[in-house]
Enzyme design. Structure first.
Site, PDB file in Angstrom:
ATOM      1  N   LYS A 156      -4.579  -6.738   3.320  1.00  0.00           N
ATOM      2  CA  LYS A 156      -4.550  -5.609   2.370  1.00  0.00           C
ATOM      3  C   LYS A 156      -5.962  -5.299   1.854  1.00  0.00           C
ATOM      4  O   LYS A 156      -6.348  -4.137   1.696  1.00  0.00           O
ATOM      5  CB  LYS A 156      -3.614  -5.905   1.194  1.00  0.00           C
TER       6      LYS A 156
ATOM      7  N   SER B 128       0.819  -1.204   0.000  1.00  0.00           N
ATOM      8  CA  SER B 128       0.000   0.000   0.000  1.00  0.00           C
ATOM      9  C   SER B 128       0.856   1.259   0.000  1.00  0.00           C
ATOM     10  O   SER B 128       1.967   1.261   0.519  1.00  0.00           O
ATOM     11  CB  SER B 128      -0.921   0.041   1.212  1.00  0.00           C
TER      12      SER B 128
ATOM     13  N   GLU C 249     -10.241   2.004   3.789  1.00  0.00           N
ATOM     14  CA  GLU C 249      -9.934   3.181   2.946  1.00  0.00           C
ATOM     15  C   GLU C 249     -11.223   3.713   2.297  1.00  0.00           C
ATOM     16  O   GLU C 249     -11.478   4.915   2.309  1.00  0.00           O
ATOM     17  CB  GLU C 249      -8.913   2.739   1.892  1.00  0.00           C
TER      18      GLU C 249
ATOM     19  N   HIS D 133      -7.690  -3.414   4.493  1.00  0.00           N
ATOM     20  CA  HIS D 133      -7.121  -2.048   4.464  1.00  0.00           C
ATOM     21  C   HIS D 133      -7.876  -1.205   3.439  1.00  0.00           C
ATOM     22  O   HIS D 133      -8.281  -0.078   3.711  1.00  0.00           O
ATOM     23  CB  HIS D 133      -5.624  -2.108   4.111  1.00  0.00           C
ATOM     24  N   ASN D 134      -8.077  -1.762   2.261  1.00  0.00           N
ATOM     25  CA  ASN D 134      -8.762  -1.011   1.210  1.00  0.00           C
ATOM     26  C   ASN D 134     -10.230  -0.775   1.558  1.00  0.00           C
ATOM     27  O   ASN D 134     -10.779   0.278   1.250  1.00  0.00           O
ATOM     28  CB  ASN D 134      -8.649  -1.731  -0.134  1.00  0.00           C
TER      29      ASN D 134
HETATM   30  C1  6PG Z   1      -3.184   1.509  -1.650  1.00  0.00           C
HETATM   31  C2  6PG Z   1      -4.443   1.701  -2.441  1.00  0.00           C
HETATM   32  C3  6PG Z   1      -4.266   1.060  -3.784  1.00  0.00           C
HETATM   33  C4  6PG Z   1      -5.194   1.582  -4.858  1.00  0.00           C
HETATM   34  C5  6PG Z   1      -6.566   1.002  -4.839  1.00  0.00           C
HETATM   35  C6  6PG Z   1      -7.663   1.999  -4.975  1.00  0.00           C
HETATM   36  O1  6PG Z   1      -3.316   0.940  -0.572  1.00  0.00           O
HETATM   37  O2  6PG Z   1      -2.131   1.935  -2.098  1.00  0.00           O
HETATM   38  O3  6PG Z   1      -5.525   1.149  -1.792  1.00  0.00           O
HETATM   39  O4  6PG Z   1      -4.312  -0.318  -3.601  1.00  0.00           O
HETATM   40  O5  6PG Z   1      -5.198   2.944  -4.914  1.00  0.00           O
HETATM   41  O6  6PG Z   1      -6.592   0.142  -5.920  1.00  0.00           O
HETATM   42  O7  6PG Z   1      -8.842   1.315  -5.136  1.00  0.00           O
HETATM   43  P1  6PG Z   1     -10.043   1.800  -6.004  1.00  0.00           P
HETATM   44  O8  6PG Z   1      -9.546   2.043  -7.394  1.00  0.00           O
HETATM   45  O9  6PG Z   1     -11.002   0.668  -5.931  1.00  0.00           O
HETATM   46  O10 6PG Z   1     -10.552   3.057  -5.376  1.00  0.00           O
END
Ligand code: 6PG
Length: 479
Positions: free
Chosen positions: A182, A128, A189, A185-186
């Protein structure tokens, strides 16, 4: 063989990770890409890195010291399987293949099992921090075997972000554990971003402040308990002016949020595990709702509230929004960590939740001061059943709940969508409730399907003979 680590896939993430590796003392980095041009460009543009380029998998394998260690940085999906097949062909037992893409953890479990049969180690690793993180220090979430961690650990520690002197990497657990973490985590996010977006929307509609003025609010919040990367970049985005029109950029961007799927995976997995991640789910659905212009167009005639939102004291309102955001954020993180705990139990991973919160303190997208509080909570009570019941969070929720309730009520009466704020509050009140109307649902299920119920006053399983004389009988437990 001169290189101690290799990278396959030299798009931005792969190139940046390779450069990060090469910049650390003791590393010599082998690089390979399916099309030769990317390799040539990277090597030419970064002579300081001392890359060892190769143009076939055989050459790549020959350039690596044993145990050979290679990190795959290609777009998650079928491409990953193709690269793994090639590496398995040229690698030997004991070597290590790392997948640094955003793979679905069940794919990682499958791949690990298949690769293990050849004697080669396979590690699914969450990475990430985006492009900048890959170059200067990402947060790394490797799964895989203990054996592979022995070789990989020291290398990864040198390239990871550093939080309060500690590298943001830990061996999460076996096979798919790293990609699972991970994924969550997303999901967090997504929730965090949606909550911030709702806060912005409420402030804008409630106070009439301009995006630039709201940028100042977020910049100020970033000095307090909400301090985080996402709050910081929100201020930057809101302050940005479109060069072409002179308008705030946020007013020029089409209001349809994209998604590559990791949020949806988090929710799908939570549904399978039976973990209520309602904040993450609302955030994911809010993106779906936004990105259906045809539905939004036909809904133009739907009636709204009679009175529009009016705010008398802008400063007090903004402070309420801040606390509502903080409380909802606690819920989102709590739900995410609950999902990790449930996933670990389901898949047999020994995941240290405190260690996970610590490696998210720097490098990753959800990096925040706040994660220290989560680490404290697990340090105090490692088997904490619901994260938000830790003393620090209880105190914060007590402080915030009045504001939280006012904001959700104001949003509802003013007709302003606040799905993540309101569902987080509903989850919180659900957790608090001494009795839930789930009892009635059990009654309904028993009525139409003889699904049975338990009684509060004695053990056993019961059914009421609804279509006969409505007496109660003991029954077999059907859930
Ligand atoms: C990270 C982000 C990375 C990416 C995602 C965004 O941890 O660096 O989460 O993995 O930016 O793919 O996800 P979306 O395109 O679904 O918003």
């Amino acid at each position: 063989a001169t290189a101690n680590i290799g990278v396959v896939g030299l798009a931005v993430m792969g190139s940046n990770l390779a450069r990060n590796l090469a910049s650390r003392e003791g590393n010599t980095v082998a690089v390979f890409n399916r099309s030769r041009a990317k390799t040539d460009d990277l090597v030419a543009e970064h002579p300081e890195a001392g890359f060892v380029p190769s143009f076939s998998y055989e050459e790549f394998a020959a350039s690596l010291q044993k145990p050979r260690t290679a990190i795959i940085m290609v777009k998650a999906g079928a491409g990953t399987d193709a690269v793994i097949d090639e590496l398995v062909r040229v690698f030997e037992p004991g070597d290590i293949i790392v997948d640094g893409g955003n793979a679905l953890f069940t794919d990682t479990i499958r791949r690990e099992k298949a690769v293990r049969e050849t004697g080669i180690n396979f590690v699914g690793m969450g990475v990430s921090g985006g492009e900048e993180g890959a170059l200067h220090g990402p947060s790394l979430m490797p799964g895989g075997s203990d054996e592979s961690w022995v070789t990989l650990g020291p290398i990864l520690r040198t390239i990871a972000a550093v939080a309060e002197g500690e590298p943001c990497v830990t061996h999460i657990g076996h096979d798919g554990a790293g990609h699972f973490v991970k994924m969550v985590h997303n999901g967090i996010e997504y929730a965090d971003m949606q909550l911030i977006a709702e806060a912005y929307d409420l402030i804008r509609r409630g106070t009439g402040k301009s995006p630039a003025e709201i940028a100042d609010v977020f910049a100020e919040w970033n000095h307090g308990e909400l301090e985080s990367y996402l709050i910081e970049i929100t201020a930057e985005v809101l302050r940005q002016v479109d060069a072409e029109t002179g308008k705030p950029l946020v007013d020029v961007i089409v209001d349809q949020a994209g998604a590559k799927g990791t949020g949806a995976w988090t929710v799908q997995t939570a549904l399978d595990l039976g973990v209520p991640v309602s904040g993450i789910a609302e955030a994911t659905f809010a993106r779906s709702l936004s990105s259906h212009p045809e539905q939004r167009e036909v809904s133009g005639s739907l009636p709204g509230p009679l009175e529009s939102l009016t705010v008398d004291d802008a400063d007090a309102f903004i402070e309420d929004v801040r606390l509502a955001l903080f409380a909802s954020k606690i819920v989102a993180y709590s739900q995410g960590f609950d999902e990790i705990r449930a996933g670990a139990a389901q898949y047999g991973w020994d995941i240290d939740l405190g260690a996970v919160s610590k490696i998210w303190r720097a490098g990753c997208i959800i990096r925040a001061q706040f994660l220290n509080r989560i680490a404290d909570a697990y340090a105090q009570t490692p088997d904490l059943a619901v994260l938000l019941t830790a003393p620090y969070f209880v105190e914060a929720l007590e402080r915030a709940q009045g504001s939280w309730r006012r904001i959700v009520a104001t949003a509802a009466t003013g007709g302003i969508p606040s799905p993540a704020f309101s569902s987080s509050l509903a989850y919180y009140d659900g957790l608090r409730a001494e009795r839930l109307p789930a009892a009635l649902i059990q009654g309904q299920r028993d009525f139409f399907g003889a699904h049975t119920y338990k009684r509060i006053d004695r053990p056993g399983t019961f059914h009421t003979l609804w279509s006969a004389d409505r007496t109660e009988v003991e029954a077999e437990d059907t859930h």
